[in-house]
Design a protein around this motif. Structure first.
Motif, PDB file in Angstrom:
ATOM      1  N   TRP A 141       0.661  -1.010   0.052  1.00  0.00           N
ATOM      2  CA  TRP A 141      -0.184   0.016   0.094  1.00  0.00           C
ATOM      3  C   TRP A 141       0.796   1.386  -0.040  1.00  0.00           C
ATOM      4  CZ3 TRP A 141      -4.621  -0.167  -1.798  1.00  0.00           C
ATOM      5  CH2 TRP A 141      -5.428  -1.402  -1.678  1.00  0.00           C
ATOM      6  N   THR A 142       2.089   1.022   0.454  1.00  0.00           N
ATOM      7  CA  THR A 142       2.802   2.567   0.510  1.00  0.00           C
ATOM      8  C   THR A 142       3.296   2.624  -0.765  1.00  0.00           C
ATOM      9  OG1 THR A 142       3.913   1.884   2.451  1.00  0.00           O
ATOM     10  CG2 THR A 142       5.158   3.304   1.202  1.00  0.00           C
ATOM     11  N   LYS A 143       3.685   1.757  -1.834  1.00  0.00           N
ATOM     12  CA  LYS A 143       3.770   1.931  -3.280  1.00  0.00           C
ATOM     13  C   LYS A 143       2.599   2.389  -3.974  1.00  0.00           C
ATOM     14  CE  LYS A 143       5.548  -0.278  -7.434  1.00  0.00           C
ATOM     15  NZ  LYS A 143       4.601   0.085  -8.017  1.00  0.00           N
ATOM     16  N   VAL A 144       1.491   1.908  -3.481  1.00  0.00           N
ATOM     17  CA  VAL A 144       0.169   2.143  -4.359  1.00  0.00           C
ATOM     18  C   VAL A 144      -0.258   3.702  -4.063  1.00  0.00           C
ATOM     19  CG1 VAL A 144      -2.550   1.938  -4.186  1.00  0.00           C
ATOM     20  CG2 VAL A 144      -0.668  -0.245  -4.212  1.00  0.00           C
ATOM     21  N   VAL A 145       0.060   4.034  -2.762  1.00  0.00           N
ATOM     22  CA  VAL A 145      -0.442   5.411  -2.381  1.00  0.00           C
ATOM     23  C   VAL A 145       0.709   6.516  -3.268  1.00  0.00           C
ATOM     24  CG1 VAL A 145      -0.277   7.239  -0.502  1.00  0.00           C
ATOM     25  CG2 VAL A 145      -1.343   4.926  -0.196  1.00  0.00           C
ATOM     26  N   ASP A 146       2.117   6.212  -3.286  1.00  0.00           N
ATOM     27  CA  ASP A 146       2.928   6.839  -3.949  1.00  0.00           C
ATOM     28  C   ASP A 146       2.665   7.044  -5.244  1.00  0.00           C
ATOM     29  OD1 ASP A 146       4.359   7.303  -1.555  1.00  0.00           O
ATOM     30  OD2 ASP A 146       5.659   5.851  -2.008  1.00  0.00           O
ATOM     31  N   ASP A 147       2.310   5.984  -5.894  1.00  0.00           N
ATOM     32  CA  ASP A 147       1.785   5.927  -7.364  1.00  0.00           C
ATOM     33  C   ASP A 147       0.554   6.747  -7.519  1.00  0.00           C
ATOM     34  OD1 ASP A 147       3.915   4.388  -8.118  1.00  0.00           O
ATOM     35  OD2 ASP A 147       2.728   2.603  -8.128  1.00  0.00           O
ATOM     36  N   TRP A 148      -0.445   6.689  -6.724  1.00  0.00           N
ATOM     37  CA  TRP A 148      -1.625   7.471  -6.973  1.00  0.00           C
ATOM     38  C   TRP A 148      -1.506   9.054  -6.758  1.00  0.00           C
ATOM     39  CZ3 TRP A 148      -5.295   3.929  -3.657  1.00  0.00           C
ATOM     40  CH2 TRP A 148      -6.054   2.993  -4.786  1.00  0.00           C
ATOM     41  N   LEU A 149      -0.625   9.427  -5.824  1.00  0.00           N
ATOM     42  CA  LEU A 149      -0.510  10.665  -5.484  1.00  0.00           C
ATOM     43  C   LEU A 149       0.517  11.451  -6.617  1.00  0.00           C
ATOM     44  CD1 LEU A 149       0.525  10.795  -1.572  1.00  0.00           C
ATOM     45  CD2 LEU A 149      -1.750  11.364  -2.738  1.00  0.00           C
ATOM     46  N   ARG A 150       0.950  10.500  -7.632  1.00  0.00           N
ATOM     47  CA  ARG A 150       1.754  11.526  -8.496  1.00  0.00           C
ATOM     48  C   ARG A 150       0.852  11.737  -9.789  1.00  0.00           C
ATOM     49  NH1 ARG A 150       5.156   6.694  -8.093  1.00  0.00           N
ATOM     50  NH2 ARG A 150       7.158   7.060  -6.815  1.00  0.00           N
ATOM     51  N   GLY A 151      -0.467  11.114  -9.707  1.00  0.00           N
ATOM     52  CA  GLY A 151      -1.194  11.566 -10.804  1.00  0.00           C
ATOM     53  C   GLY A 151      -2.171  12.690 -10.284  1.00  0.00           C
ATOM     54  N   TYR A 152      -2.955  13.310 -11.385  1.00  0.00           N
ATOM     55  CA  TYR A 152      -3.884  14.182 -11.411  1.00  0.00           C
ATOM     56  C   TYR A 152      -4.910  13.837 -10.426  1.00  0.00           C
ATOM     57  CZ  TYR A 152      -7.362  17.441 -12.892  1.00  0.00           C
ATOM     58  OH  TYR A 152      -8.219  18.714 -13.140  1.00  0.00           O
ATOM     59  N   ASP A 153      -5.306  14.692  -9.771  1.00  0.00           N
ATOM     60  CA  ASP A 153      -6.866  14.278  -8.992  1.00  0.00           C
ATOM     61  C   ASP A 153      -7.978  15.228  -9.245  1.00  0.00           C
ATOM     62  OD1 ASP A 153      -8.832  15.094  -6.732  1.00  0.00           O
ATOM     63  OD2 ASP A 153      -7.495  13.370  -5.706  1.00  0.00           O
ATOM     64  N   PRO A 154      -9.036  14.520  -9.994  1.00  0.00           N
ATOM     65  CA  PRO A 154     -10.243  15.181 -10.518  1.00  0.00           C
ATOM     66  C   PRO A 154     -11.038  16.004  -9.383  1.00  0.00           C
ATOM     67  CG  PRO A 154     -10.548  13.020 -10.215  1.00  0.00           C
ATOM     68  CD  PRO A 154      -9.109  13.021  -9.889  1.00  0.00           C
ATOM     69  N   VAL A 155     -10.856  15.714  -8.352  1.00  0.00           N
ATOM     70  CA  VAL A 155     -11.559  16.418  -7.121  1.00  0.00           C
ATOM     71  C   VAL A 155     -10.717  17.859  -6.860  1.00  0.00           C
ATOM     72  CG1 VAL A 155     -12.702  16.628  -4.828  1.00  0.00           C
ATOM     73  CG2 VAL A 155     -12.628  14.493  -6.228  1.00  0.00           C
TER      74      VAL A 155
END
Length: 217
Positions: A86-100
């Protein structure tokens, strides 16, 4: 046992309470400093260290919330979820654009820090202590809002992904649930109770501070 919104968001509520205390404590380092201490080099070092600690706290908490959400979904299917980093999953998600939020986590975090630096140095130059208090309070609130919103965003992302994996079918059905209170917006009320295929389900959160959730239909 019927899955509830309270259960889903329990780790988030604990995180939010702790984060508020942490940010207040961290920003007191700036509030308590004398203007003679707040030179360019000191301000840069001080805000970098504060941001680094809050960011690390956020990422650890996000990983825990994602894992909890993943398990919360799988329980509805009577299954045990597979292991994920989950640490890697979170890091990957935070690198992307957030639609909200409509920005990228790291970039906006840094912009907020640089704006705080400018505000501190400007109030120092004018020996404006009330101005410094206002600058610090605004920066703390902005950092808190961003941090909390990304927690909600990651819960929403994890939830739908877990439903798709647990059901092993992107056409499986989920039910949209809105909170039954005065804070619920009209758009979320319109979706309340509706059933969607996972592949076509609206993104949660719908907006800032949205507390909607899905359950298996």
């Amino acid at each position: 046992m019927k899955p509830t919104q309270q259960d889903l968001y329990r780790p988030y509520e604990a995180y939010a309470a702790t984060l508020k205390r942490k940010i207040k404590q961290e920003f007191n380092r700036i509030r308590l400093a004398g203007f003679d201490e707040l030179n360019v080099i000191r301000v840069q070092s001080l805000t970098e260290s504060i941001w680094k600690r809050v960011d690390r706290f956020n990422r650890d908490a996000y990983a825990e919330m994602c894992e909890w959400t993943y398990e919360w979904v799988y329980v509805q299917y009577g299954e045990k979820p597979p292991h994920r980093d989950w640490t890697k999953v979170v890091d990957d998600w935070l690198r992307g654009y957030d639609p909200v939020t409509r920005y990228i986590y790291d970039r906006e975090l840094e912009r907020k820090r640089l704006r705080l630096n400018e505000g501190i140095l400007a109030t120092r130059e004018n020996q404006d202590r009330p101005g410094l208090e206002d600058v610090v309070r605004t920066a703390a609130n902005l950092l808190l809002t961003q941090s909390l919103q990304y927690g909600l965003d990651l819960i929403g992302e994890t939830e739908l992904e877990a439903f798709q994996e647990a059901a092993e079918d992107e056409d499986a059905l989920v039910r949209y649930n809105a909170c039954n209170d005065s804070k619920t917006c009209n758009e979320c009320w319109k979706l309340n109770g509706k059933v969607f295929r996972i592949s076509a389900a609206p993104h949660i959160p719908q907006h800032y501070r949205c507390r909607c959730w899905y359950t298996r239909a």
